[in-house]
Enzyme design. Structure first.
Site, PDB file in Angstrom:
ATOM      1  N   TYR A 143     -16.887  35.183 -49.179  1.00  0.00           N
ATOM      2  CA  TYR A 143     -17.811  36.035 -50.130  1.00  0.00           C
ATOM      3  C   TYR A 143     -16.811  36.638 -51.246  1.00  0.00           C
ATOM      4  CZ  TYR A 143     -21.636  35.193 -46.928  1.00  0.00           C
ATOM      5  OH  TYR A 143     -22.485  34.669 -46.465  1.00  0.00           O
ATOM      6  N   LYS A 182     -14.878  28.906 -36.185  1.00  0.00           N
ATOM      7  CA  LYS A 182     -14.959  27.374 -36.338  1.00  0.00           C
ATOM      8  C   LYS A 182     -13.701  26.822 -35.983  1.00  0.00           C
ATOM      9  CE  LYS A 182     -17.570  23.539 -36.938  1.00  0.00           C
ATOM     10  NZ  LYS A 182     -18.519  23.065 -35.941  1.00  0.00           N
ATOM     11  N   ASP A 216     -21.475  27.021 -34.302  1.00  0.00           N
ATOM     12  CA  ASP A 216     -22.844  26.122 -34.111  1.00  0.00           C
ATOM     13  C   ASP A 216     -23.424  26.386 -32.673  1.00  0.00           C
ATOM     14  OD1 ASP A 216     -20.491  25.047 -33.592  1.00  0.00           O
ATOM     15  OD2 ASP A 216     -20.782  23.024 -33.964  1.00  0.00           O
ATOM     16  N   ASP A 266     -22.887  37.296 -41.418  1.00  0.00           N
ATOM     17  CA  ASP A 266     -24.153  37.359 -42.083  1.00  0.00           C
ATOM     18  C   ASP A 266     -25.222  36.250 -41.597  1.00  0.00           C
ATOM     19  OD1 ASP A 266     -25.631  37.747 -44.366  1.00  0.00           O
ATOM     20  OD2 ASP A 266     -24.672  36.720 -45.731  1.00  0.00           O
ATOM     21  N   ASP A 304     -28.511  38.307 -38.733  1.00  0.00           N
ATOM     22  CA  ASP A 304     -29.801  38.145 -38.958  1.00  0.00           C
ATOM     23  C   ASP A 304     -30.486  37.383 -38.000  1.00  0.00           C
ATOM     24  OD1 ASP A 304     -29.894  39.333 -41.484  1.00  0.00           O
ATOM     25  OD2 ASP A 304     -30.537  37.880 -42.741  1.00  0.00           O
TER      26      ASP A 304
END
Ligand code: NAD
Length: 360
Positions: A146, A195, A227, A251, A255
């Protein structure tokens, strides 16, 4: 002890919910022999109305001089409020991004805890919900994809978009240390989510976090691919204590973790810098649809205040007292509008604050 707390009530339900958190903090101070001084500051839409901008230098400076910041929420109805006719950098939300940056808040903490009394609201299978869960999502907030260089341009006649994911070892080490410190205050387990089978940045996260882990022999440390983590959160969330991860993975996963608790009005959060300083706020927004009606659920803000005591002031017993009072009130069956089932009595915002304060 005496503490100065910057109070940014903000917009919408912000003033209602922060007032209840202050009430609970004052009762905690009285009970445990502390003093909390609140320094009221403007940010968001209310600051636009008074100062023409969502965040002033004075607010940043005053907040920085305090021991921590307790925030409500900022923003209005994005379809109807005149604040949203301003250019994006002048809108309420710009204040939030601005203060996070100015105060160098790089670690975002979002606990996801399933209250036994609220199990019905959990969207997971009954046998999974029955086991409960209590985890702390720790997300790096100021680096990664980001914040990397980005551009879109035509390369060899083809429109191409590029986003860059960069982390250096110092950025990783400081949040890994936070993660392990926080685990020491909890069930002493850290899961690094990455990852590393694909990304170089993840491989650096693993290398640095492996090194940090050596300084915390009491902490059980493991790694998990992102994942797999997304699946494990719905399959067996009870396995997690502290989940440590980079900005974009955090992020998305934070959530997902909040969603499985089933109730937005219950979710606190904290953003910390390299010292003990932090900004504490509910995960929800300013709820303009119910603002001014005294019906908002103040619990997320009250639990954010408890996090402030634990992580900025090291007042663990006091934080426990607040969290236990919240549990007690739920156990006794009190519910605000967002938690009540059809036909159940609803408690107003200020009454919920009173009920929790009385149980400290
Ligand atoms: P929202 O979280 O404000 O509201 C979503 C729904 O949840 C609404 O129905 C609301 O009534 C309900 N809700 C939220 N908090 C509640 C509480 N404590 N008690 C009871 N019900 C509650 O999200 P939104 O409607 O998308 O956004 C409204 C405004 O809030 C926007 O201006 C948005 O930009 C802003 N916002 C601010 C923050 C922040 O200050 N950190 C975060 C998210 C959104």
């Amino acid at each position: 002890m005496k503490y100065r707390i910057a109070s940014i009530k903000g917009d919408g339900i912000g003033p209602e919910i922060v007032t209840q958190a202050q009430k609970v903090l004052n009762k905690t101070a009285e009970k445990f022999g502390h003093e909390f001084e609140f320094v009221e500051l403007l940010m968001g839409g209310c600051s636009i109305d008074v100062n023409g901008v969502p965040l002033t230098d004075e607010t940043v400076e005053e907040a920085g001089k305090c021991d921590a910041v307790l925030m409500g929420s900022i923003g209005g109805n994005t379809a109807t409020s005149p604040w949203y006719r301003l250019e994006p950098s002048k809108r309420p939300e710009a204040g939030l991004l601005g203060i996070r940056k100015a105060l160098k808040l790089f670690a975002n903490l979002r606990p996801a805890y399933l209250y036994p009394e609220l199990k019905d609201a959990c969207p997971l299978k009954e046998e999974v919900a029955a086991r409960g869960f209590d985890m702390m999502m720790i997300r790096e907030l100021t680096g990664g994809l980001y914040f990397g260089e980005r551009y879109t341009k035509e390369i060899d006649g083809v429109m191409t978009a590029v986003d860059t994911l960069t982390y250096n070892e110092n950025e990783i080490r400081r949040i890994a240390v936070k993660g392990f410190d926080i685990a020491m205050k909890r069930r002493k387990k850290v899961t690094l989510v990455d990852k590393a089978n694909v990304l170089d940045s993840s491989r650096l996260w693993r290398k640095v976090t492996d090194e940090v882990a050596k300084d915390y022999p009491e902490v059980e440390y493991g790694v998990m691919l992102v994942d797999n983590c997304a699946m494990q959160l719905v399959k067996d969330p009870a396995q997690f204590d502290v989940v440590l991860t980079e900005n974009m993975f955090g992020d998305i996963l934070s959530d997902e973790a909040s969603m499985i608790t089933g109730s937005i009005g219950m979710l606190p959060s904290a953003s910390l810098n390299e010292t003990k300083f932090g900004l504490y706020e509910p995960s929800g927004g300013s709820a303009p649809d119910i603002a001014g009606k005294n019906i908002a659920n103040p619990i997320a803000t009250i639990l954010s205040a408890a996090m402030m005591l634990r992580y900025s002031f090291d007042l663990d017993k006091e934080a426990d007292a607040i969290e236990n009072a919240v549990r007690q009130v739920l156990k006794e069956g009190y519910r605000t509008i967002d938690l009540a089932k059809p036909g159940e009595d609803q408690v107003k915002c200020d009454r919920m604050g009173d009920l929790i304060a009385e149980r400290i």
